[in-house]
Motif scaffolding. Structure first.
Motif, PDB file in Angstrom:
ATOM      1  N   PRO A  80       0.810  -1.227   0.000  1.00  8.33           N
ATOM      2  CA  PRO A  80       0.000   0.000   0.000  1.00  8.33           C
ATOM      3  C   PRO A  80       0.843   1.278   0.000  1.00  8.33           C
ATOM      4  O   PRO A  80       0.478   2.252  -0.645  1.00  8.33           O
ATOM      5  CB  PRO A  80      -0.826  -0.135   1.281  1.00  8.33           C
ATOM      6  CG  PRO A  80      -0.969  -1.606   1.473  1.00  8.33           C
ATOM      7  CD  PRO A  80       0.331  -2.189   1.001  1.00  8.33           C
ATOM      8  N   LEU A 104      -7.431   5.968   4.380  1.00  7.47           N
ATOM      9  CA  LEU A 104      -6.470   5.240   3.549  1.00  7.47           C
ATOM     10  C   LEU A 104      -5.038   5.503   4.005  1.00  7.47           C
ATOM     11  O   LEU A 104      -4.189   4.611   3.961  1.00  7.47           O
ATOM     12  CB  LEU A 104      -6.642   5.626   2.076  1.00  7.47           C
ATOM     13  CG  LEU A 104      -7.886   5.076   1.376  1.00  7.47           C
ATOM     14  CD1 LEU A 104      -8.039   5.687  -0.005  1.00  7.47           C
ATOM     15  CD2 LEU A 104      -7.834   3.554   1.283  1.00  7.47           C
ATOM     16  N   ARG A 107      -4.103   3.351   6.751  1.00  8.15           N
ATOM     17  CA  ARG A 107      -3.906   1.972   6.320  1.00  8.15           C
ATOM     18  C   ARG A 107      -2.644   1.790   5.486  1.00  8.15           C
ATOM     19  O   ARG A 107      -2.411   0.729   4.945  1.00  8.15           O
ATOM     20  CB  ARG A 107      -5.133   1.499   5.537  1.00  8.15           C
ATOM     21  CG  ARG A 107      -6.402   1.520   6.384  1.00  8.15           C
ATOM     22  CD  ARG A 107      -7.604   1.047   5.621  1.00  8.15           C
ATOM     23  NE  ARG A 107      -8.828   1.231   6.403  1.00  8.15           N
ATOM     24  CZ  ARG A 107     -10.017   0.760   6.065  1.00  8.15           C
ATOM     25  NH1 ARG A 107     -10.146   0.077   4.948  1.00  8.15           N
ATOM     26  NH2 ARG A 107     -11.063   0.971   6.830  1.00  8.15           N
ATOM     27  N   PHE A 109      -1.499   3.717   2.733  1.00 13.92           N
ATOM     28  CA  PHE A 109      -1.432   4.220   1.365  1.00 13.92           C
ATOM     29  C   PHE A 109      -0.830   5.621   1.344  1.00 13.92           C
ATOM     30  O   PHE A 109      -0.961   6.386   2.305  1.00 13.92           O
ATOM     31  CB  PHE A 109      -2.833   4.258   0.732  1.00 13.92           C
ATOM     32  CG  PHE A 109      -3.396   2.901   0.435  1.00 13.92           C
ATOM     33  CD1 PHE A 109      -3.185   2.289  -0.799  1.00 13.92           C
ATOM     34  CD2 PHE A 109      -4.128   2.205   1.386  1.00 13.92           C
ATOM     35  CE1 PHE A 109      -3.701   1.031  -1.074  1.00 13.92           C
ATOM     36  CE2 PHE A 109      -4.649   0.945   1.122  1.00 13.92           C
ATOM     37  CZ  PHE A 109      -4.425   0.357  -0.116  1.00 13.92           C
ATOM     38  N   SER A 141      -1.928  -2.000  -8.751  1.00  9.88           N
ATOM     39  CA  SER A 141      -2.557  -1.091  -7.790  1.00  9.88           C
ATOM     40  C   SER A 141      -4.047  -1.338  -7.615  1.00  9.88           C
ATOM     41  O   SER A 141      -4.560  -1.264  -6.495  1.00  9.88           O
ATOM     42  CB  SER A 141      -2.343   0.359  -8.235  1.00  9.88           C
ATOM     43  OG  SER A 141      -0.976   0.623  -8.374  1.00  9.88           O
ATOM     44  N   VAL A 144      -5.067  -4.138  -5.090  1.00  9.78           N
ATOM     45  CA  VAL A 144      -4.738  -3.786  -3.703  1.00  9.78           C
ATOM     46  C   VAL A 144      -5.686  -2.709  -3.187  1.00  9.78           C
ATOM     47  O   VAL A 144      -6.257  -2.828  -2.099  1.00  9.78           O
ATOM     48  CB  VAL A 144      -3.259  -3.316  -3.600  1.00  9.78           C
ATOM     49  CG1 VAL A 144      -2.951  -2.847  -2.183  1.00  9.78           C
ATOM     50  CG2 VAL A 144      -2.324  -4.438  -4.002  1.00  9.78           C
ATOM     51  N   LEU A 145      -5.879  -1.644  -3.973  1.00 10.72           N
ATOM     52  CA  LEU A 145      -6.784  -0.567  -3.552  1.00 10.72           C
ATOM     53  C   LEU A 145      -8.226  -1.055  -3.516  1.00 10.72           C
ATOM     54  O   LEU A 145      -9.019  -0.634  -2.662  1.00 10.72           O
ATOM     55  CB  LEU A 145      -6.632   0.639  -4.489  1.00 10.72           C
ATOM     56  CG  LEU A 145      -7.439   1.884  -4.137  1.00 10.72           C
ATOM     57  CD1 LEU A 145      -7.119   2.370  -2.725  1.00 10.72           C
ATOM     58  CD2 LEU A 145      -7.179   2.992  -5.148  1.00 10.72           C
ATOM     59  N   GLN A 148     -10.062  -2.187  -0.347  1.00  4.25           N
ATOM     60  CA  GLN A 148     -10.510  -1.203   0.639  1.00  4.25           C
ATOM     61  C   GLN A 148     -11.948  -0.750   0.417  1.00  4.25           C
ATOM     62  O   GLN A 148     -12.597  -0.276   1.341  1.00  4.25           O
ATOM     63  CB  GLN A 148      -9.585   0.032   0.601  1.00  4.25           C
ATOM     64  CG  GLN A 148      -8.112  -0.281   0.735  1.00  4.25           C
ATOM     65  CD  GLN A 148      -7.772  -0.999   2.031  1.00  4.25           C
ATOM     66  OE1 GLN A 148      -8.192  -0.589   3.111  1.00  4.25           O
ATOM     67  NE2 GLN A 148      -7.008  -2.084   1.930  1.00  4.25           N
TER      68      GLN A 148
END
Length: 197
Positions: A80, A104, A107, A109, A141, A144-145, A148
Motif C-alpha cells: 500500500p 487510507l 492503512r 497508502f 494497484s 490492492v486498492l 478497501q
C-alpha cells in the motif's frame, strides 16, 4: 371315464408337476450373484464420484496428471505504501474525499490529491466508487486498492504515471473495515491452489 383312466375307490389322483429343486437353487443363486454385482458396481460408482479412494498418493496423481503443478506462486502485488492514491468526491455530500483519504493514509497508502471529482465524473458515478489509472494498474494497484472499497469499478485512462484515482460515487458510505480489508488483501497474496485434472 372308462378304461384305464377310470376312477375307483374314494381317492383321487393328485395331478401336479414333479418337484425340480435344481432349477429353484439355480434361480436363487443367480439372483444372489446379480444383486452382489449390482451392489459392488454401486460402491465403485460412489467411490468414483466422491473421491472415496484416497489411497492413491501424490505419485499416482502426478502420473495421471503430469502437467499439474503443485501451486502457483503468490502474486507480486505492490505494498500500500507504494501506491499513490488521489481521492475525489463525485457526490453532493461534502467532506467524503478527505475522510476517505485520512482513512487510507492510516492503512498505509500514500495520498496524492484530495478534492472534488473532475467534470467527467462529478455526480456521474452511481455505484460506491471508481478506480481510475493507467492500464498497468489493473494487475498491481487496482487489486490492492480494491480491497478497501467493496463494489468499486476499475477503469483505465491514458495516463503514464503510476498514481491511481479513487472517485467516490453516490452509493459510497464507508470503506471496508480494516479487518475485512486486511483479510481481502491477504487472500490476494496467497498462492493459487493446485489445478485439479
Amino acid at each position: 371315464m372308462g378304461g384305464k383312466y377310470r376312477i375307483t375307490g374314494n381317492k383321487y389322483p393328485h395331478m401336479r408337476r414333479p418337484r425340480r429343486r435344481g432349477k429353484l437353487i439355480l434361480t436363487v443363486t443367480a439372483s444372489v450373484v446379480a444383486l452382489g454385482l449390482a451392489g459392488w458396481g454401486t460402491l465403485q460408482l460412489i467411490d468414483v464420484f466422491t473421491g472415496g479412494d484416497q489411497k492413491a498418493g501424490a505419485a499416482d496423481h502426478a502420473a495421471a496428471c503430469p502437467s499439474a503443478k503443485p501451486s502457483e506462486p503468490a502474486k507480486a502485488l505492490p505494498a500500500p505504501a507504494k501506491i499513490t492514491v488521489n481521492v475525489y468526491n463525485a457526490t453532493p455530500r461534502s467532506g467524503l474525499a478527505k475522510k476517505a483519504a485520512d482513512e487510507l493514509k492510516k492503512r498505509g497508502f500514500t495520498i496524492g490529491e484530495v478534492g472534488n471529482a473532475p467534470a467527467a465524473y462529478d455526480k456521474k458515478v452511481p455505484g460506491p466508487g471508481v478506480l481510475l489509472g493507467a492500464p498497468s494498474a489493473t494487475k498491481g494497484s487496482f487489486p490492492v486498492l480494491g480491497t478497501q472499497l467493496e463494489g468499486a469499478v476499475s477503469k483505465t485512462d491514458a495516463r503514464r504515471t503510476a498514481d491511481v484515482d479513487l472517485i467516490l460515487g453516490t452509493k459510497f458510505t464507508a470503506l471496508r473495515t480494516p479487518q475485512s480489508a486486511a483479510a481481502a488483501l491477504a487472500a490476494l497474496t496467497k498462492p493459487a491452489p493446485a489445478p485439479s485434472c
